[in-house]
Design a protein around this motif. Structure first.
Motif, PDB file in Angstrom:
ATOM      1  N   CYS A  93       0.768  -1.151   0.041  1.00  0.00           N
ATOM      2  CA  CYS A  93       0.100  -0.070  -0.072  1.00  0.00           C
ATOM      3  C   CYS A  93       0.874   1.232   0.010  1.00  0.00           C
ATOM      4  O   CYS A  93       0.541   2.387  -0.726  1.00  0.00           O
ATOM      5  N   THR A  94       1.789   1.251   0.753  1.00  0.00           N
ATOM      6  CA  THR A  94       2.527   2.287   0.778  1.00  0.00           C
ATOM      7  C   THR A  94       3.589   2.676  -0.314  1.00  0.00           C
ATOM      8  O   THR A  94       3.465   3.668  -1.043  1.00  0.00           O
ATOM      9  N   LEU A  95       4.033   1.631  -1.112  1.00  0.00           N
ATOM     10  CA  LEU A  95       4.570   1.690  -2.515  1.00  0.00           C
ATOM     11  C   LEU A  95       3.684   2.308  -3.547  1.00  0.00           C
ATOM     12  O   LEU A  95       4.145   3.067  -4.126  1.00  0.00           O
ATOM     13  N   LEU A  96       2.322   1.742  -3.453  1.00  0.00           N
ATOM     14  CA  LEU A  96       1.260   2.503  -4.381  1.00  0.00           C
ATOM     15  C   LEU A  96       1.098   3.865  -4.214  1.00  0.00           C
ATOM     16  O   LEU A  96       1.092   4.526  -5.148  1.00  0.00           O
ATOM     17  N   VAL A  97       0.679   4.090  -2.993  1.00  0.00           N
ATOM     18  CA  VAL A  97       0.587   5.676  -2.610  1.00  0.00           C
ATOM     19  C   VAL A  97       2.025   6.451  -2.950  1.00  0.00           C
ATOM     20  O   VAL A  97       1.868   7.558  -3.476  1.00  0.00           O
ATOM     21  N   LEU A  98       3.055   5.995  -2.660  1.00  0.00           N
ATOM     22  CA  LEU A  98       4.193   6.690  -3.126  1.00  0.00           C
ATOM     23  C   LEU A  98       4.544   7.072  -4.758  1.00  0.00           C
ATOM     24  O   LEU A  98       4.822   7.967  -4.965  1.00  0.00           O
ATOM     25  N   LEU A  99       4.183   5.835  -5.396  1.00  0.00           N
ATOM     26  CA  LEU A  99       4.236   6.131  -6.917  1.00  0.00           C
ATOM     27  C   LEU A  99       3.272   7.131  -7.301  1.00  0.00           C
ATOM     28  O   LEU A  99       3.672   7.879  -8.118  1.00  0.00           O
ATOM     29  N   CYS A 100       1.971   7.010  -6.973  1.00  0.00           N
ATOM     30  CA  CYS A 100       0.930   7.617  -7.644  1.00  0.00           C
ATOM     31  C   CYS A 100       1.260   9.226  -7.058  1.00  0.00           C
ATOM     32  O   CYS A 100       1.057  10.266  -7.955  1.00  0.00           O
ATOM     33  N   SER A 101       1.346   9.558  -5.807  1.00  0.00           N
ATOM     34  CA  SER A 101       1.706  10.651  -5.300  1.00  0.00           C
ATOM     35  C   SER A 101       2.911  11.371  -5.983  1.00  0.00           C
ATOM     36  O   SER A 101       2.981  12.626  -6.119  1.00  0.00           O
ATOM     37  N   ALA A 102       3.958  10.542  -6.026  1.00  0.00           N
ATOM     38  CA  ALA A 102       5.366  11.330  -6.855  1.00  0.00           C
ATOM     39  C   ALA A 102       5.103  11.864  -8.045  1.00  0.00           C
ATOM     40  O   ALA A 102       5.265  12.978  -8.363  1.00  0.00           O
ATOM     41  N   LEU A 103       4.176  10.940  -8.970  1.00  0.00           N
ATOM     42  CA  LEU A 103       3.852  11.272 -10.096  1.00  0.00           C
ATOM     43  C   LEU A 103       3.008  12.611 -10.232  1.00  0.00           C
ATOM     44  O   LEU A 103       3.312  13.683 -10.944  1.00  0.00           O
ATOM     45  N   VAL A 104       1.838  12.624  -9.534  1.00  0.00           N
ATOM     46  CA  VAL A 104       1.326  13.875  -9.557  1.00  0.00           C
ATOM     47  C   VAL A 104       1.644  15.176  -9.013  1.00  0.00           C
ATOM     48  O   VAL A 104       1.625  16.280  -9.569  1.00  0.00           O
ATOM     49  N   ILE A 105       2.512  15.085  -7.907  1.00  0.00           N
ATOM     50  CA  ILE A 105       3.176  16.047  -7.352  1.00  0.00           C
ATOM     51  C   ILE A 105       4.267  16.439  -8.163  1.00  0.00           C
ATOM     52  O   ILE A 105       4.598  17.651  -8.356  1.00  0.00           O
ATOM     53  N   SER A 106       5.055  15.849  -8.966  1.00  0.00           N
ATOM     54  CA  SER A 106       6.086  16.100 -10.113  1.00  0.00           C
ATOM     55  C   SER A 106       5.316  16.989 -11.003  1.00  0.00           C
ATOM     56  O   SER A 106       5.792  17.762 -11.557  1.00  0.00           O
ATOM     57  N   VAL A 178      11.137   7.037 -10.778  1.00  0.00           N
ATOM     58  CA  VAL A 178      12.048   6.093 -10.453  1.00  0.00           C
ATOM     59  C   VAL A 178      12.677   6.279  -9.172  1.00  0.00           C
ATOM     60  O   VAL A 178      12.681   5.167  -8.446  1.00  0.00           O
ATOM     61  N   ASP A 179      12.813   7.459  -8.543  1.00  0.00           N
ATOM     62  CA  ASP A 179      13.043   7.439  -7.039  1.00  0.00           C
ATOM     63  C   ASP A 179      12.046   6.869  -6.194  1.00  0.00           C
ATOM     64  O   ASP A 179      12.250   6.262  -4.970  1.00  0.00           O
ATOM     65  N   ALA A 180      10.796   7.180  -6.278  1.00  0.00           N
ATOM     66  CA  ALA A 180       9.846   6.531  -5.571  1.00  0.00           C
ATOM     67  C   ALA A 180       9.701   5.177  -5.846  1.00  0.00           C
ATOM     68  O   ALA A 180       9.315   4.533  -4.756  1.00  0.00           O
ATOM     69  N   LEU A 181       9.871   4.608  -7.090  1.00  0.00           N
ATOM     70  CA  LEU A 181      10.212   2.958  -7.105  1.00  0.00           C
ATOM     71  C   LEU A 181      11.321   2.448  -5.974  1.00  0.00           C
ATOM     72  O   LEU A 181      11.020   1.608  -5.539  1.00  0.00           O
ATOM     73  N   GLY A 182      12.367   3.130  -6.267  1.00  0.00           N
ATOM     74  CA  GLY A 182      13.408   2.646  -5.465  1.00  0.00           C
ATOM     75  C   GLY A 182      13.069   2.602  -3.935  1.00  0.00           C
ATOM     76  O   GLY A 182      13.277   1.834  -3.362  1.00  0.00           O
ATOM     77  N   ALA A 183      12.587   3.905  -3.392  1.00  0.00           N
ATOM     78  CA  ALA A 183      12.397   4.180  -2.002  1.00  0.00           C
ATOM     79  C   ALA A 183      11.229   3.243  -1.699  1.00  0.00           C
ATOM     80  O   ALA A 183      11.393   2.714  -0.729  1.00  0.00           O
ATOM     81  N   GLY A 184      10.221   2.975  -2.592  1.00  0.00           N
ATOM     82  CA  GLY A 184       8.996   2.413  -2.136  1.00  0.00           C
ATOM     83  C   GLY A 184       9.344   0.825  -2.136  1.00  0.00           C
ATOM     84  O   GLY A 184       8.846   0.248  -0.974  1.00  0.00           O
ATOM     85  N   VAL A 185      10.074   0.329  -2.996  1.00  0.00           N
ATOM     86  CA  VAL A 185      10.400  -1.023  -3.019  1.00  0.00           C
ATOM     87  C   VAL A 185      11.300  -1.405  -1.942  1.00  0.00           C
ATOM     88  O   VAL A 185      11.377  -2.254  -1.296  1.00  0.00           O
ATOM     89  N   GLY A 186      12.234  -0.525  -1.652  1.00  0.00           N
ATOM     90  CA  GLY A 186      13.251  -0.741  -0.403  1.00  0.00           C
ATOM     91  C   GLY A 186      12.720  -0.758   0.852  1.00  0.00           C
ATOM     92  O   GLY A 186      12.994  -1.616   1.698  1.00  0.00           O
ATOM     93  N   TYR A 187      11.507   0.227   1.065  1.00  0.00           N
ATOM     94  CA  TYR A 187      10.858   0.269   2.181  1.00  0.00           C
ATOM     95  C   TYR A 187      10.150  -1.020   2.486  1.00  0.00           C
ATOM     96  O   TYR A 187       9.928  -1.643   3.546  1.00  0.00           O
ATOM     97  N   ALA A 188       9.516  -1.467   1.420  1.00  0.00           N
ATOM     98  CA  ALA A 188       8.521  -2.766   1.356  1.00  0.00           C
ATOM     99  C   ALA A 188       9.225  -3.856   1.513  1.00  0.00           C
ATOM    100  O   ALA A 188       8.927  -4.880   2.459  1.00  0.00           O
ATOM    101  N   LEU A 189      10.639  -4.034   0.888  1.00  0.00           N
ATOM    102  CA  LEU A 189      11.437  -5.062   1.349  1.00  0.00           C
ATOM    103  C   LEU A 189      12.033  -5.213   2.709  1.00  0.00           C
ATOM    104  O   LEU A 189      11.831  -6.379   3.353  1.00  0.00           O
TER     105      LEU A 189
END
Length: 253
Positions: A93-106, A178-189
Motif C-alpha cells: 500500500c505504501t509503494l502504491l501511494v508513493l508512486l501515485c503521489s510522486a507522479l502527480v506532485i511532480s 524512479v526515485d519513488a520506485l526505489g524508495a518504495g520497493v526498498g521500504y517494502a522489502l
C-alpha cells in the motif's frame, strides 16, 4: 422547367469547398504539431538516463533505504510487522501511494505556487492514501481491519512527506517515479524482512505456517512492539556494517 443554379450560388459553393479544405488542412496540421509537441514533452519529462536510474534505484533499495538507513516510517513499520502478511500488505500500500503521489506532485510542481506546494503535496498524498485504503478494504477486508488506524496513517508517513517535499516537487516526473520506485520497493522489502524475522522468532511461524511444530518456544517478546525495536535496530546495524564494508558509509544522498 428546371431552374439553373445562379452564378452567385456556384461561386459560393466553390469558395466554401476551398475554405473547408483549407480549414481541414490547418486542423490536421495543428493536430500533428500538437502531437509532436506532446510527444516531445512526454519524452523530455519521463526520460531518465540509465546511470541516473540505476543510482536512484540502488540508493533507495540499499544505501539510502528509507527504513533501515534513514529510519523513515518507523511507526507504521513496527505496528504492521508482527506478521509477514501484514508487513507485505503495508509495504504494498505504501509503494502504491508513493508512486501515485510522486507522479502527480511532480506534474504539478510548476502549477502550484511555492507557498502552497507543501500543503498541496500533503493533500495529494492523503487523497491517494484514502483511495488505496478503500480498494484494499474491498480486496482484503480482514487484513485491512488488522492494520486498523495504521493504514490511513500512510498519509503522514515521513517517507512520503520527505520525498514529496525534497525530491518530487523539484524533479521531472521520470526521475520522481524512479526515485519513488526505489524508495518504495526498498521500504517494502525492509518491512517484509522485519515481518519475517519477527514472525519466525516471535511466533514460530512464517505466513501462518508453523516452523518448529511446537518443539521450540518462540521469543514472544519479538512479536511485541518493543521487540520490533530490537529487531529493527539489529537489521539497521547489519545494513550499516555492510555499507561500511563496501565503502559507502559516508555516501550522501
Amino acid at each position: 422547367m428546371k431552374k439553373e443554379p445562379s452564378k452567385g450560388w456556384l461561386d459560393f459553393r466553390d469558395k466554401a469547398g476551398e475554405q473547408l479544405k483549407g480549414a481541414g488542412a490547418r486542423a490536421a496540421g495543428g493536430l500533428s504539431a500538437g502531437a509532436k509537441r506532446s510527444g516531445a514533452w512526454v519524452k523530455g519529462s519521463f526520460r531518465v538516463e540509465k546511470g541516473d536510474a540505476a543510482r536512484l534505484l540502488t540508493e533507495g533499495l540499499f544505501f539510502q533505504n528509507p527504513l533501515l538507513v534513514l529510519t523513515l516510517g518507523v511507526t507504521c513499520a513496527l505496528a504492521s510487522s508482527a506478521e509477514l502478511k501484514s508487513a507485505v500488505a503495508m509495504g504494498g500500500c505504501t509503494l502504491l501511494v508513493l508512486l501515485c503521489s510522486a507522479l502527480v506532485i511532480s506534474l504539478t510542481r510548476n502549477i502550484l505556487p511555492a507557498p502552497v506546494r507543501r500543503v498541496g503535496g500533503l493533500a495529494i498524498v492523503a487523497a491517494f492514501t484514502t483511495a488505496v485504503g478503500m480498494v484494499f478494504q474491498v480486496l482484503a477486508p480482514n487484513r485491512a481491519a488488522e492494520l486498523g488506524i495504521y493504514l490511513p496513517l500512510i498519509a503522514v508517513n515521513t517517507l512520503l512527506l520527505t520525498r514529496a517535499a525534497a525530491f518530487d516537487a523539484e524533479n521531472k516526473p521520470g526521475r520522481a517515479l524512479v526515485d519513488a520506485l526505489g524508495a518504495g520497493v526498498g521500504y517494502a522489502l525492509a518491512l517484509a524482512l522485519l515481518g519475517l524475522v519477527r514472525e519466525a522468532l516471535g511466533s514460530g511461524s512464517v505466513w501462518g505456517v508453523s516452523l518448529f511444530g511446537g518443539e521450540l518456544h518462540p521469543a514472544v517478546l519479538l512479536a511485541a512492539p518493543c521487540g520490533g525495536f530490537l529487531v529493527l535496530g539489529a537489521l539497521t546495524a547489519l545494513v550499516q556494517w555492510l555499507k561500511n564494508r563496501n565503502g559507502k558509509g559516508e555516501k550522501e544522498p
